[in-house]
Design a protein around this motif. Structure first.
Motif, PDB file in Angstrom:
ATOM      1  N   GLN A 187      -4.832  -1.805  -8.124  1.00 37.03           N
ATOM      2  CA  GLN A 187      -5.374  -2.881  -7.279  1.00 37.03           C
ATOM      3  C   GLN A 187      -6.545  -2.426  -6.417  1.00 37.03           C
ATOM      4  OE1 GLN A 187      -0.916  -4.631  -6.816  1.00 37.03           O
ATOM      5  NE2 GLN A 187      -2.353  -5.276  -5.252  1.00 37.03           N
ATOM      6  N   ASN A 188      -7.115  -1.265  -6.746  1.00 39.50           N
ATOM      7  CA  ASN A 188      -8.316  -0.760  -6.076  1.00 39.50           C
ATOM      8  C   ASN A 188      -8.156  -0.794  -4.558  1.00 39.50           C
ATOM      9  OD1 ASN A 188     -10.944   0.296  -5.972  1.00 39.50           O
ATOM     10  ND2 ASN A 188     -11.893  -1.729  -5.901  1.00 39.50           N
ATOM     11  N   MET A 189      -7.057  -0.213  -4.079  1.00 35.90           N
ATOM     12  CA  MET A 189      -6.717  -0.314  -2.662  1.00 35.90           C
ATOM     13  C   MET A 189      -7.703   0.426  -1.752  1.00 35.90           C
ATOM     14  SD  MET A 189      -4.224  -2.346  -2.546  1.00 35.90           S
ATOM     15  CE  MET A 189      -3.598  -2.146  -0.892  1.00 35.90           C
ATOM     16  N   ASP A 190      -8.453   1.392  -2.298  1.00 36.42           N
ATOM     17  CA  ASP A 190      -9.436   2.116  -1.489  1.00 36.42           C
ATOM     18  C   ASP A 190     -10.838   1.533  -1.614  1.00 36.42           C
ATOM     19  OD1 ASP A 190      -7.951   4.296  -0.128  1.00 36.42           O
ATOM     20  OD2 ASP A 190      -7.400   4.796  -2.184  1.00 36.42           O
ATOM     21  N   PHE A 191     -10.925   0.361  -2.250  1.00 35.09           N
ATOM     22  CA  PHE A 191     -12.163  -0.410  -2.296  1.00 35.09           C
ATOM     23  C   PHE A 191     -13.313   0.369  -2.929  1.00 35.09           C
ATOM     24  CE2 PHE A 191     -15.404  -3.318  -0.239  1.00 35.09           C
ATOM     25  CZ  PHE A 191     -14.977  -4.444  -0.922  1.00 35.09           C
ATOM     26  N   GLU A 217       7.534   5.025  11.223  1.00 33.81           N
ATOM     27  CA  GLU A 217       6.675   4.325  12.168  1.00 33.81           C
ATOM     28  C   GLU A 217       5.215   4.418  11.751  1.00 33.81           C
ATOM     29  OE1 GLU A 217       7.356   2.362  14.860  1.00 33.81           O
ATOM     30  OE2 GLU A 217       9.379   2.461  13.992  1.00 33.81           O
ATOM     31  N   MET A 218       4.792   5.574  11.255  1.00 26.92           N
ATOM     32  CA  MET A 218       3.421   5.747  10.800  1.00 26.92           C
ATOM     33  C   MET A 218       3.110   4.772   9.662  1.00 26.92           C
ATOM     34  SD  MET A 218       1.594   9.231   9.334  1.00 26.92           S
ATOM     35  CE  MET A 218      -0.107   9.229   8.769  1.00 26.92           C
ATOM     36  N   ALA A 219       4.079   4.556   8.776  1.00 24.56           N
ATOM     37  CA  ALA A 219       3.881   3.683   7.618  1.00 24.56           C
ATOM     38  C   ALA A 219       3.641   2.231   8.032  1.00 24.56           C
ATOM     39  CB  ALA A 219       5.088   3.758   6.700  1.00 24.56           C
ATOM     40  N   LYS A 220       4.045   1.861   9.224  1.00 19.32           N
ATOM     41  CA  LYS A 220       3.868   0.482   9.700  1.00 19.32           C
ATOM     42  C   LYS A 220       2.449   0.227  10.188  1.00 19.32           C
ATOM     43  CE  LYS A 220       8.689  -0.015  11.223  1.00 19.32           C
ATOM     44  NZ  LYS A 220       9.573  -0.215  12.404  1.00 19.32           N
ATOM     45  N   THR A 221       1.713   1.285  10.494  1.00 14.64           N
ATOM     46  CA  THR A 221       0.380   1.115  11.081  1.00 14.64           C
ATOM     47  C   THR A 221      -0.738   1.788  10.299  1.00 14.64           C
ATOM     48  OG1 THR A 221       0.716   3.065  12.490  1.00 14.64           O
ATOM     49  CG2 THR A 221       1.347   0.919  13.411  1.00 14.64           C
ATOM     50  N   CYS A 222      -0.383   2.624   9.318  1.00 12.44           N
ATOM     51  CA  CYS A 222      -1.390   3.365   8.543  1.00 12.44           C
ATOM     52  C   CYS A 222      -1.277   2.966   7.076  1.00 12.44           C
ATOM     53  CB  CYS A 222      -1.172   4.867   8.708  1.00 12.44           C
ATOM     54  SG  CYS A 222      -2.399   5.882   7.866  1.00 12.44           S
ATOM     55  N   ALA A 223      -2.269   2.261   6.573  1.00 14.57           N
ATOM     56  CA  ALA A 223      -2.207   1.693   5.222  1.00 14.57           C
ATOM     57  C   ALA A 223      -2.730   2.677   4.170  1.00 14.57           C
ATOM     58  CB  ALA A 223      -2.989   0.389   5.152  1.00 14.57           C
ATOM     59  N   ILE A 224      -1.936   3.723   3.918  1.00 14.82           N
ATOM     60  CA  ILE A 224      -2.221   4.637   2.810  1.00 14.82           C
ATOM     61  C   ILE A 224      -1.039   4.613   1.860  1.00 14.82           C
ATOM     62  CG2 ILE A 224      -3.730   6.149   4.140  1.00 14.82           C
ATOM     63  CD1 ILE A 224      -1.366   8.100   4.435  1.00 14.82           C
ATOM     64  N   GLU A 225      -1.271   5.012   0.604  1.00 12.57           N
ATOM     65  CA  GLU A 225      -0.161   5.012  -0.347  1.00 12.57           C
ATOM     66  C   GLU A 225       0.882   6.054   0.037  1.00 12.57           C
ATOM     67  OE1 GLU A 225       0.775   4.911  -5.109  1.00 12.57           O
ATOM     68  OE2 GLU A 225      -0.909   6.113  -4.424  1.00 12.57           O
ATOM     69  N   GLN A 252       2.213  -4.340   2.413  1.00 10.89           N
ATOM     70  CA  GLN A 252       1.756  -5.698   2.746  1.00 10.89           C
ATOM     71  C   GLN A 252       0.378  -5.961   2.158  1.00 10.89           C
ATOM     72  OE1 GLN A 252       2.059  -6.433   7.024  1.00 10.89           O
ATOM     73  NE2 GLN A 252       3.875  -5.132   7.127  1.00 10.89           N
ATOM     74  N   HIS A 253      -0.520  -4.968   2.261  1.00  7.53           N
ATOM     75  CA  HIS A 253      -1.862  -5.126   1.703  1.00  7.53           C
ATOM     76  C   HIS A 253      -1.808  -5.230   0.182  1.00  7.53           C
ATOM     77  CE1 HIS A 253      -5.058  -4.569   4.839  1.00  7.53           C
ATOM     78  NE2 HIS A 253      -3.969  -4.332   5.555  1.00  7.53           N
ATOM     79  N   LYS A 254      -0.974  -4.423  -0.445  1.00 12.96           N
ATOM     80  CA  LYS A 254      -0.908  -4.442  -1.899  1.00 12.96           C
ATOM     81  C   LYS A 254      -0.322  -5.756  -2.404  1.00 12.96           C
ATOM     82  CE  LYS A 254      -0.168  -1.266  -5.693  1.00 12.96           C
ATOM     83  NZ  LYS A 254       0.206   0.106  -6.087  1.00 12.96           N
ATOM     84  N   ARG A 255       0.670  -6.280  -1.693  1.00 12.13           N
ATOM     85  CA  ARG A 255       1.291  -7.534  -2.101  1.00 12.13           C
ATOM     86  C   ARG A 255       0.295  -8.684  -2.047  1.00 12.13           C
ATOM     87  NH1 ARG A 255       5.032  -8.117   1.789  1.00 12.13           N
ATOM     88  NH2 ARG A 255       6.575  -6.850   0.698  1.00 12.13           N
ATOM     89  N   THR A 256      -0.608  -8.650  -1.086  1.00  9.68           N
ATOM     90  CA  THR A 256      -1.587  -9.726  -0.927  1.00  9.68           C
ATOM     91  C   THR A 256      -2.940  -9.382  -1.565  1.00  9.68           C
ATOM     92  OG1 THR A 256      -2.158  -8.829   1.264  1.00  9.68           O
ATOM     93  CG2 THR A 256      -0.517 -10.602   1.176  1.00  9.68           C
ATOM     94  N   HIS A 257      -2.994  -8.245  -2.280  1.00 16.86           N
ATOM     95  CA  HIS A 257      -4.205  -7.819  -2.993  1.00 16.86           C
ATOM     96  C   HIS A 257      -5.393  -7.637  -2.044  1.00 16.86           C
ATOM     97  CE1 HIS A 257      -2.273  -8.585  -6.896  1.00 16.86           C
ATOM     98  NE2 HIS A 257      -1.776  -9.654  -6.322  1.00 16.86           N
ATOM     99  N   LYS A 258      -5.118  -7.095  -0.861  1.00 13.99           N
ATOM    100  CA  LYS A 258      -6.175  -6.821   0.110  1.00 13.99           C
ATOM    101  C   LYS A 258      -6.416  -5.324   0.195  1.00 13.99           C
ATOM    102  CE  LYS A 258      -5.240 -10.800   3.108  1.00 13.99           C
ATOM    103  NZ  LYS A 258      -4.835 -11.222   4.483  1.00 13.99           N
ATOM    104  N   PRO A 259      -7.612  -4.842  -0.143  1.00 15.35           N
ATOM    105  CA  PRO A 259      -7.901  -3.409   0.001  1.00 15.35           C
ATOM    106  C   PRO A 259      -7.747  -2.963   1.448  1.00 15.35           C
ATOM    107  CG  PRO A 259      -9.599  -4.508  -1.298  1.00 15.35           C
ATOM    108  CD  PRO A 259      -8.749  -5.579  -0.697  1.00 15.35           C
ATOM    109  N   THR A 260      -7.446  -1.689   1.641  1.00 17.21           N
ATOM    110  CA  THR A 260      -7.354  -1.144   2.987  1.00 17.21           C
ATOM    111  C   THR A 260      -8.748  -1.078   3.616  1.00 17.21           C
ATOM    112  OG1 THR A 260      -7.512   1.114   2.146  1.00 17.21           O
ATOM    113  CG2 THR A 260      -5.302   0.197   2.423  1.00 17.21           C
ATOM    114  N   THR A 261      -8.808  -1.121   4.932  1.00 17.41           N
ATOM    115  CA  THR A 261     -10.080  -1.099   5.652  1.00 17.41           C
ATOM    116  C   THR A 261     -10.023  -0.036   6.742  1.00 17.41           C
ATOM    117  OG1 THR A 261      -9.384  -2.700   7.346  1.00 17.41           O
ATOM    118  CG2 THR A 261     -10.275  -3.594   5.276  1.00 17.41           C
ATOM    119  N   SER A 262     -11.143   0.141   7.433  1.00 13.56           N
ATOM    120  CA  SER A 262     -11.188   1.104   8.530  1.00 13.56           C
ATOM    121  C   SER A 262     -10.285   0.681   9.679  1.00 13.56           C
ATOM    122  CB  SER A 262     -12.628   1.260   9.035  1.00 13.56           C
ATOM    123  OG  SER A 262     -13.141   0.008   9.466  1.00 13.56           O
ATOM    124  N   GLU A 263      -9.913  -0.594   9.715  1.00 18.42           N
ATOM    125  CA  GLU A 263      -9.020  -1.085  10.772  1.00 18.42           C
ATOM    126  C   GLU A 263      -7.554  -0.778  10.461  1.00 18.42           C
ATOM    127  OE1 GLU A 263      -9.803  -5.211  11.232  1.00 18.42           O
ATOM    128  OE2 GLU A 263     -11.771  -4.914  12.150  1.00 18.42           O
TER     129      GLU A 263
END
Length: 279
Positions: A187-191, A217-225, A252-263
């Motif tokens: 899903q090209n999560m790293d854009f 806790e880190m997994a809830k705020t840091c969107a890496i695989e 959550q990002h992968k389920r909605t097909h949204k690549p991760t961002t700097s945010e």
């Protein structure tokens, strides 16, 4: 120099070979798959609790390999690239791209997983590599993709940038494992801006807390695989997937097909594409 570094220089600690990695933590057996606070084995516990263990970014894509092969009169040889270049300049070396397959039943040449700490056979998986046709094109019209040409162009860019060893250097390894990423992979999560790109395994170090609760806790705020841990004693790798924690932002990002961002994360791999380097 650490024991691991000494062993690696001696050649006794193997590089990652593309075999199956076990998880750090065990998973629930019923319902949705989630980690539980229990290690899969002693080696997993040892490297997770070792503050000096090597931890690198696990990238969302497809496992692949670059194999160093000998080229004689512009034709790849079946021989591995071990020998010195001949003085007549008719022999050189190149990287050949191989994609990993699981329980492959197709026709054509297959290459076994190289010797290493990771097994080719694991819980129903049976991995091998198959070469990528350098001229492979898939799709038509807007879906047309120059798979072979673009991937091999990325390899050349990586060599020129010093991110991939020059295959004609006598110190170059026999193989390198990489993650195949891009708009045509997972899903090209790293854009990645290209259809096909390459991330060399083990090149993005990350900091991970050393307790189950803190990683959750880190997994809830840091969107890496996730991360890959290396056991210094054996060279065995273990994976820690952030999407197997409750409330994972990456999931959550992968389920909605949204690549991760700097945010959502500042941790990004270095992606090699035919057009250049993407950080």
């Amino acid at each position: 120099m650490s024991d691991c570094e000494e062993k690696r220089e001696e050649g006794s600690v193997p590089a990652f070979n593309g075999g199956k990695m076990n998880h750090i933590f065990k998973q629930t057996q019923e319902g949705k798959r989630l980690y539980v606070n229990e290690f899969t084995c002693e080696a997993a516990e040892r490297c997770f609790n070792d503050p000096n263990a090597t931890v690198t970014l696990k990238v969302d894509g497809e496992c692949a390999m670059l194999k160093r092969v000998k080229v004689i009169d512009d034709h790849p040889s079946e021989e591995d690239g071990d020998d010195q270049i001949k003085n007549d300049n008719t022999t050189s070396f190149k990287w050949v791209f191989y994609r990993r397959q699981d329980n492959f039943k197709g026709e054509g040449e297959t290459t076994p997983i190289p010797d290493g700490a990771q097994p080719a056979h694991f819980e129903g998986h049976n991995y091998c590599f198959i070469p990528l046709d350098e001229n492979l094109v898939t799709g038509k019209g807007k879906r047309k993709s120059f798979v072979g040409v673009d991937t091999n162009a990325a390899i050349r860019v990586g060599v020129s940038a010093g991110l991939i060893p020059d295959p004609n250097n006598t110190s170059s390894p026999k193989f390198i494992t990489v993650e195949w990423v891009g708009q045509k992979h997972q899903q090209n999560m790293d854009f990645c801006p290209s259809h096909h790109g390459i991330v060399v395994h083990g090149t993005t170090p990350i900091e991970v807390p050393r307790s189950f609760e803190e990683v959750a806790e880190m997994a809830k705020t840091c969107a890496i695989e996730g991360g890959v841990f290396e056991d210094k004693a054996s060279g065995e790798r273990f994976k820690l997937r952030f999407d197997l924690f409750e409330g994972s932002l990456f999931k959550q990002h992968k389920r909605t097909h949204k690549p991760t961002t700097s945010e959502t994360t500042t941790i990004k791999p270095t992606i090699i594409t035919k057009d250049g380097i993407v950080n």
